[in-house]
Write a protein that holds these residues in place. Structure first.
Motif, PDB file in Angstrom:
ATOM      1  N   GLN A  60       0.910  -1.148   0.135  1.00 43.84           N
ATOM      2  CA  GLN A  60      -0.061  -0.193  -0.001  1.00 43.84           C
ATOM      3  C   GLN A  60       1.055   1.458  -0.060  1.00 43.84           C
ATOM      4  O   GLN A  60       0.518   2.172  -0.676  1.00 43.84           O
ATOM      5  CB  GLN A  60      -0.711  -0.026   1.375  1.00 43.84           C
ATOM      6  N   HIS A  93       1.448   4.875  -2.678  1.00 42.18           N
ATOM      7  CA  HIS A  93       1.521   6.235  -2.423  1.00 42.18           C
ATOM      8  C   HIS A  93       2.699   7.147  -2.730  1.00 42.18           C
ATOM      9  O   HIS A  93       2.803   8.321  -2.768  1.00 42.18           O
ATOM     10  CB  HIS A  93       0.881   6.401  -0.705  1.00 42.18           C
ATOM     11  N   THR A 142       1.361  14.594  11.503  1.00 39.67           N
ATOM     12  CA  THR A 142       0.610  13.447  11.468  1.00 39.67           C
ATOM     13  C   THR A 142       0.900  12.541  12.655  1.00 39.67           C
ATOM     14  O   THR A 142       2.080  12.435  12.962  1.00 39.67           O
ATOM     15  CB  THR A 142       1.084  12.825  10.168  1.00 39.67           C
ATOM     16  N   LYS A 145      -4.818   2.336   5.615  1.00 39.72           N
ATOM     17  CA  LYS A 145      -5.094   3.037   4.502  1.00 39.72           C
ATOM     18  C   LYS A 145      -5.515   4.341   4.920  1.00 39.72           C
ATOM     19  O   LYS A 145      -4.999   5.449   4.346  1.00 39.72           O
ATOM     20  CB  LYS A 145      -6.332   2.399   3.722  1.00 39.72           C
ATOM     21  N   VAL A 146      -6.388   4.711   6.282  1.00 38.57           N
ATOM     22  CA  VAL A 146      -6.410   5.830   6.517  1.00 38.57           C
ATOM     23  C   VAL A 146      -5.380   6.567   6.843  1.00 38.57           C
ATOM     24  O   VAL A 146      -5.300   7.607   6.857  1.00 38.57           O
ATOM     25  CB  VAL A 146      -7.464   5.662   7.903  1.00 38.57           C
ATOM     26  N   TRP A 147      -4.225   5.957   7.552  1.00 38.11           N
ATOM     27  CA  TRP A 147      -3.050   6.901   7.976  1.00 38.11           C
ATOM     28  C   TRP A 147      -2.445   7.203   6.748  1.00 38.11           C
ATOM     29  O   TRP A 147      -1.834   8.278   6.640  1.00 38.11           O
ATOM     30  CB  TRP A 147      -2.392   5.725   8.713  1.00 38.11           C
ATOM     31  N   LEU A 148      -2.242   6.309   5.585  1.00 38.89           N
ATOM     32  CA  LEU A 148      -1.769   6.561   4.398  1.00 38.89           C
ATOM     33  C   LEU A 148      -2.248   7.820   3.959  1.00 38.89           C
ATOM     34  O   LEU A 148      -1.767   8.626   3.338  1.00 38.89           O
ATOM     35  CB  LEU A 148      -1.630   5.413   3.399  1.00 38.89           C
ATOM     36  N   GLU A 149      -3.492   7.796   3.817  1.00 37.32           N
ATOM     37  CA  GLU A 149      -4.356   9.059   3.305  1.00 37.32           C
ATOM     38  C   GLU A 149      -3.897  10.373   3.970  1.00 37.32           C
ATOM     39  O   GLU A 149      -3.788  11.484   3.517  1.00 37.32           O
ATOM     40  CB  GLU A 149      -5.894   9.022   3.361  1.00 37.32           C
ATOM     41  N   MET A 150      -3.897  10.315   5.424  1.00 38.53           N
ATOM     42  CA  MET A 150      -3.497  11.297   6.298  1.00 38.53           C
ATOM     43  C   MET A 150      -2.134  11.956   5.807  1.00 38.53           C
ATOM     44  O   MET A 150      -1.875  13.010   5.695  1.00 38.53           O
ATOM     45  CB  MET A 150      -3.295  10.686   7.775  1.00 38.53           C
ATOM     46  N   GLY A 202      -0.344  11.382   3.209  1.00 38.25           N
ATOM     47  CA  GLY A 202      -0.639  11.613   1.870  1.00 38.25           C
ATOM     48  C   GLY A 202      -0.976  13.200   1.619  1.00 38.25           C
ATOM     49  O   GLY A 202      -0.553  14.077   0.954  1.00 38.25           O
ATOM     50  N   SER A 203      -1.882  13.500   2.339  1.00 37.17           N
ATOM     51  CA  SER A 203      -2.474  14.878   2.350  1.00 37.17           C
ATOM     52  C   SER A 203      -1.811  15.684   3.344  1.00 37.17           C
ATOM     53  O   SER A 203      -2.329  17.037   3.264  1.00 37.17           O
ATOM     54  CB  SER A 203      -4.145  15.018   2.491  1.00 37.17           C
TER      55      SER A 203
END
Ligand code: BLA
Length: 310
Positions: A43, A47, A109, A202-207, A209-210
């Motif tokens: 995952q 990213h 983060t 996945k949620v953490w990667l989104e965090m 990432g943004s």
């Protein structure tokens, strides 16, 4: 020989050999934490570009003193990630995953944290996005990262009961969506744990990432200090320490803790454990009396993610 019972627990079973009962109780069940780490790495690479960490050369694999256990280490870095590292331990009696990802100090983060300790019968689990800053008193940080995640936490809190009392200080390193639980070993429980791990990662990667790079030096310093405080806590208080020492001896365990698992504790700041946690302080004679006890018999967060206190 080893059998599996109806709840999926590996059990000692009557051996088919003439010697009767075999005295081996094999660990562990149908779980493989390698699958968890493979998922996370896979995952992550969708990213960002992962680079091997300089730590990889020294920390890769190691056998336990008795030759019956193996420790496998992986470490990487990336544009926004100071250190992604994992430790998997497999022995005759246990399996352990310690997977943590530390963002760079330019980002506030949370720290991704998965700590799973598994024996033939039981599991001790912490899965969380550990907040970098105080979320009990600092509403804006909680709002920024956790408000939208409360339903995710509730979904898993339903399946995984609160693990009971824990070292009081630890709760401040946990978020309102922490999965702190103990459960019996079963394929079903591992499936749900794997699902939780994937969702949280996945949620953490989104965090990450943004996350926008901080440029204000004082904010970067604040993040750095919070990271260092976290590392200092874990390098000193990790409940896995005893297990590690037994497996590989005091010297190697200490090296692994300070230079691999909680790498940065000796570099990112100069404060000591007693500076950050004076309540645990200090003189040897008082050590017993001055350690804070355990608290939080039940989940101290309500369904809205509000802290309920003791
Ligand atoms: C127990 N592990 C625990 C407990 C917590 C954690 C809260 C309950 C006991 C306690 O509170 O002292 C985990 N605590 C954490 C984490 C943070 C924290 C993740 O503060 C982060 C801020 N656990 C591991 C590893 C091993 C391990 C690598 O992570 C073994 C190599 C074992 N954990 C382990 C064992 C126990 C435990 C054996 C039960 C024994 C005990 O309670 O001390």
């Amino acid at each position: 020989t080893i059998g599996i019972n109806s709840s999926g627990e590996w059990r000692r079973r009557r051996s088919s050999t003439k010697t009767g009962y075999s005295n081996i109780v094999r660990c562990c069940n149908p779980v493989s934490y390698k699958k968890f780490v493979d998922f996370a790495l896979d995952q992550t690479t969708t990213h960002t570009h992962l680079l091997p960490s300089p730590l990889q050369e020294k920390y890769n694999s190691m056998n336990s003193k008795d030759g019956k256990g193996e420790l496998s280490m992986l470490s990487f870095q990336a544009a926004k990630i100071r250190l992604l590292r994992s430790l998997i331990i497999k022995s005759e009696t246990m399996q352990v995953l310690d997977f943590t990802v530390f963002p760079k100090a330019e980002y506030d983060t949370p720290i991704f944290c998965a700590n799973f300790f598994t024996t033939a019968r039981t599991n001790i689990v912490v899965l969380d996005l550990n907040p970098l800053h105080d979320i009990i008193n600092q509403g804006d940080y909680k709002e920024k990262y956790f408000k939208s995640l409360i339903p995710l936490g509730l979904k898993y809190a339903e399946h995984f009961p609160w693990g009971g009392k824990l070292t009081s200080e630890s709760i401040k390193f946990f978020s309102p969506i922490v999965i702190w639980t103990k459960f019996t070993s079963s394929p079903q429980n591992y499936d749900i744990l794997y699902s939780a791990f994937r969702d949280y990662y996945k949620v953490w990667l989104e965090m990450v990432g943004s996350a926008v790079k901080e440029t204000d030096e004082s904010q970067i310093l604040r993040n750095l200090q919070a990271q260092h405080r976290y590392l200092t806590w874990r390098a000193e208080k990790d409940p896995g320490q005893g297990v590690l020492k037994k497996l590989i001896g005091d010297t190697l365990a200490k090296d692994l803790l300070r230079n691999f698992l909680f790498n940065g504790v000796d570099e990112l700041g100069s404060k000591k454990f007693s500076d950050y946690f004076p309540q645990y302080c200090c003189d040897e004679d008082n050590k017993k009396r001055s350690t804070i006890g355990k608290s939080f018999e039940s989940r101290p967060w309500d369904a809205n993610g509000e802290f309920l206190g003791e």
